[in-house]
Design a protein around this motif. Structure first.
Motif, PDB file in Angstrom:
ATOM      1  N   MET A  39      24.956  17.383   9.838  1.00  0.00           N
ATOM      2  CA  MET A  39      23.590  16.906   9.716  1.00  0.00           C
ATOM      3  C   MET A  39      23.512  15.400   9.964  1.00  0.00           C
ATOM      4  N   GLN A  40      24.455  14.662   9.373  1.00  0.00           N
ATOM      5  CA  GLN A  40      24.431  13.208   9.548  1.00  0.00           C
ATOM      6  C   GLN A  40      24.643  12.836  11.012  1.00  0.00           C
ATOM      7  N   GLY A  41      25.555  13.542  11.682  1.00  0.00           N
ATOM      8  CA  GLY A  41      25.799  13.279  13.095  1.00  0.00           C
ATOM      9  C   GLY A  41      24.557  13.502  13.922  1.00  0.00           C
ATOM     10  N   LEU A  42      23.830  14.543  13.637  1.00  0.00           N
ATOM     11  CA  LEU A  42      22.598  14.825  14.358  1.00  0.00           C
ATOM     12  C   LEU A  42      21.553  13.758  14.065  1.00  0.00           C
ATOM     13  N   ARG A  43      21.469  13.312  12.827  1.00  0.00           N
ATOM     14  CA  ARG A  43      20.526  12.235  12.487  1.00  0.00           C
ATOM     15  C   ARG A  43      20.840  10.974  13.291  1.00  0.00           C
ATOM     16  N   ASP A  44      22.131  10.667  13.404  1.00  0.00           N
ATOM     17  CA  ASP A  44      22.542   9.464  14.126  1.00  0.00           C
ATOM     18  C   ASP A  44      22.236   9.555  15.616  1.00  0.00           C
ATOM     19  N   LEU A  45      22.323  10.755  16.178  1.00  0.00           N
ATOM     20  CA  LEU A  45      22.141  10.938  17.616  1.00  0.00           C
ATOM     21  C   LEU A  45      20.690  11.191  18.023  1.00  0.00           C
ATOM     22  N   SER A  46      19.866  11.636  17.111  1.00  0.00           N
ATOM     23  CA  SER A  46      18.500  12.035  17.454  1.00  0.00           C
ATOM     24  C   SER A  46      17.521  10.892  17.245  1.00  0.00           C
ATOM     25  N   CYS A  47      16.474  10.924  18.060  1.00  0.00           N
ATOM     26  CA  CYS A  47      15.385   9.966  17.889  1.00  0.00           C
ATOM     27  C   CYS A  47      14.143  10.721  17.447  1.00  0.00           C
ATOM     28  N   GLU A  48      13.077  10.017  17.170  1.00  0.00           N
ATOM     29  CA  GLU A  48      11.854  10.611  16.631  1.00  0.00           C
ATOM     30  C   GLU A  48      11.314  11.742  17.504  1.00  0.00           C
ATOM     31  N   GLY A  49      11.447  11.644  18.811  1.00  0.00           N
ATOM     32  CA  GLY A  49      10.886  12.654  19.706  1.00  0.00           C
ATOM     33  C   GLY A  49      11.819  13.805  20.047  1.00  0.00           C
ATOM     34  N   SER A  50      13.019  13.821  19.488  1.00  0.00           N
ATOM     35  CA  SER A  50      13.974  14.890  19.798  1.00  0.00           C
ATOM     36  C   SER A  50      13.429  16.241  19.363  1.00  0.00           C
ATOM     37  N   LEU A  51      13.708  17.263  20.163  1.00  0.00           N
ATOM     38  CA  LEU A  51      13.233  18.605  19.853  1.00  0.00           C
ATOM     39  C   LEU A  51      14.003  19.236  18.698  1.00  0.00           C
ATOM     40  N   ILE A  52      15.290  18.897  18.572  1.00  0.00           N
ATOM     41  CA  ILE A  52      16.127  19.395  17.489  1.00  0.00           C
ATOM     42  C   ILE A  52      16.523  18.201  16.630  1.00  0.00           C
ATOM     43  N   ARG A  53      16.110  18.218  15.362  1.00  0.00           N
ATOM     44  CA  ARG A  53      16.503  17.161  14.439  1.00  0.00           C
ATOM     45  C   ARG A  53      16.492  17.698  13.012  1.00  0.00           C
ATOM     46  N   VAL A  54      16.859  16.856  12.098  1.00  0.00           N
ATOM     47  CA  VAL A  54      16.903  17.241  10.694  1.00  0.00           C
ATOM     48  C   VAL A  54      15.523  17.016  10.084  1.00  0.00           C
ATOM     49  N   LYS A  55      15.037  18.034   9.391  1.00  0.00           N
ATOM     50  CA  LYS A  55      13.752  17.952   8.692  1.00  0.00           C
ATOM     51  C   LYS A  55      14.020  18.129   7.206  1.00  0.00           C
ATOM     52  N   HIS A 103       9.597  24.680  18.619  1.00  0.00           N
ATOM     53  CA  HIS A 103       9.146  26.016  18.244  1.00  0.00           C
ATOM     54  C   HIS A 103       8.687  26.119  16.791  1.00  0.00           C
ATOM     55  N   GLY A 104       8.775  25.016  16.014  1.00  0.00           N
ATOM     56  CA  GLY A 104       8.314  25.008  14.633  1.00  0.00           C
ATOM     57  C   GLY A 104       9.060  25.971  13.731  1.00  0.00           C
ATOM     58  N   ARG A 105      10.389  25.980  13.850  1.00  0.00           N
ATOM     59  CA  ARG A 105      11.208  26.900  13.052  1.00  0.00           C
ATOM     60  C   ARG A 105      12.580  26.284  12.815  1.00  0.00           C
ATOM     61  N   LYS A 106      13.321  26.927  11.912  1.00  0.00           N
ATOM     62  CA  LYS A 106      14.694  26.521  11.650  1.00  0.00           C
ATOM     63  C   LYS A 106      15.495  26.685  12.945  1.00  0.00           C
ATOM     64  N   ALA A 107      16.283  25.681  13.284  1.00  0.00           N
ATOM     65  CA  ALA A 107      17.090  25.737  14.501  1.00  0.00           C
ATOM     66  C   ALA A 107      18.379  26.504  14.241  1.00  0.00           C
ATOM     67  N   THR A 108      18.874  27.136  15.276  1.00  0.00           N
ATOM     68  CA  THR A 108      20.154  27.823  15.158  1.00  0.00           C
ATOM     69  C   THR A 108      21.274  26.798  15.282  1.00  0.00           C
ATOM     70  N   LEU A 109      22.442  27.171  14.814  1.00  0.00           N
ATOM     71  CA  LEU A 109      23.597  26.289  14.944  1.00  0.00           C
ATOM     72  C   LEU A 109      23.880  26.020  16.412  1.00  0.00           C
ATOM     73  N   LYS A 110      23.741  27.032  17.244  1.00  0.00           N
ATOM     74  CA  LYS A 110      23.958  26.891  18.686  1.00  0.00           C
ATOM     75  C   LYS A 110      23.011  25.837  19.280  1.00  0.00           C
ATOM     76  N   GLU A 111      21.737  25.867  18.874  1.00  0.00           N
ATOM     77  CA  GLU A 111      20.775  24.868  19.354  1.00  0.00           C
ATOM     78  C   GLU A 111      21.169  23.470  18.903  1.00  0.00           C
ATOM     79  N   GLY A 112      21.614  23.345  17.661  1.00  0.00           N
ATOM     80  CA  GLY A 112      22.025  22.045  17.141  1.00  0.00           C
ATOM     81  C   GLY A 112      23.221  21.487  17.882  1.00  0.00           C
ATOM     82  N   ILE A 113      24.223  22.313  18.117  1.00  0.00           N
ATOM     83  CA  ILE A 113      25.425  21.872  18.831  1.00  0.00           C
ATOM     84  C   ILE A 113      25.088  21.520  20.269  1.00  0.00           C
ATOM     85  N   SER A 114      24.269  22.343  20.912  1.00  0.00           N
ATOM     86  CA  SER A 114      23.862  22.081  22.293  1.00  0.00           C
ATOM     87  C   SER A 114      23.114  20.749  22.387  1.00  0.00           C
TER      88      SER A 114
END
Length: 149
Positions: free
Chosen positions: A1-17, A124-135
């Protein structure tokens, strides 16, 4: 989760909510409509803090049970006095933001009554899959490498 937070920006489609956290942007929008410029920040901070604290208060349980047998579930009670008061003072949008946060909290952490991080697909307004997060993380890393070269 922290890695994704560090890599994502406000407009990213997959991020931590943070599930169970009030929508602060909506609160700011309402405060800008209601207050003069100098008071907006103070009122916004007080409003967010007040309602996030209410959400975290295990003594407040604005839910009712609907359905029967196996189909029984808890839903937010729109007739709850606090929610009715909120709607009267701040409007339907703010009440709905608090209601959404309550529903998220009840779904993702009903016993803890605090917000929890969840990998979320904002497209898509839903919980992301692990595959989507890794991708997504893989693509972000590739983008960073391209920028450095």
């Amino acid at each position: 989760m922290q890695g994704l937070r560090d890599l994502s920006c406000e407009g990213s489609l997959i991020r931590v909510k943070r599930m169970g956290q009030v929508d602060e942007k909506l609160f700011m929008k309402v405060c800008k409509q209601k207050f003069i410029d100098e008071n907006v920040e103070v009122e916004y901070a007080m409003l967010c803090s007040k309602w996030q604290n209410a959400l975290n208060d295990s003594a407040w349980h604005p839910f009712k049970r609907v359905g029967t047998g196996e189909n029984m579930k808890e839903v937010v009670d729109d007739e709850d006095e606090k929610l009715k008061s909120l709607r009267e003072e701040w409007g339907e949008d703010v009440k709905n933001a608090v209601k959404t946060a309550l529903e998220e909290m009840n779904e993702f952490n009903p016993s803890g009554r605090y917000s929890v991080p969840v990998l979320w697909n904002f497209e898509h307004g839903r919980k992301a899959t692990l595959k989507e997060g890794i991708s997504h993380m893989t693509q972000q890393i590739k983008n960073l490498k391209r920028k450095r070269t």
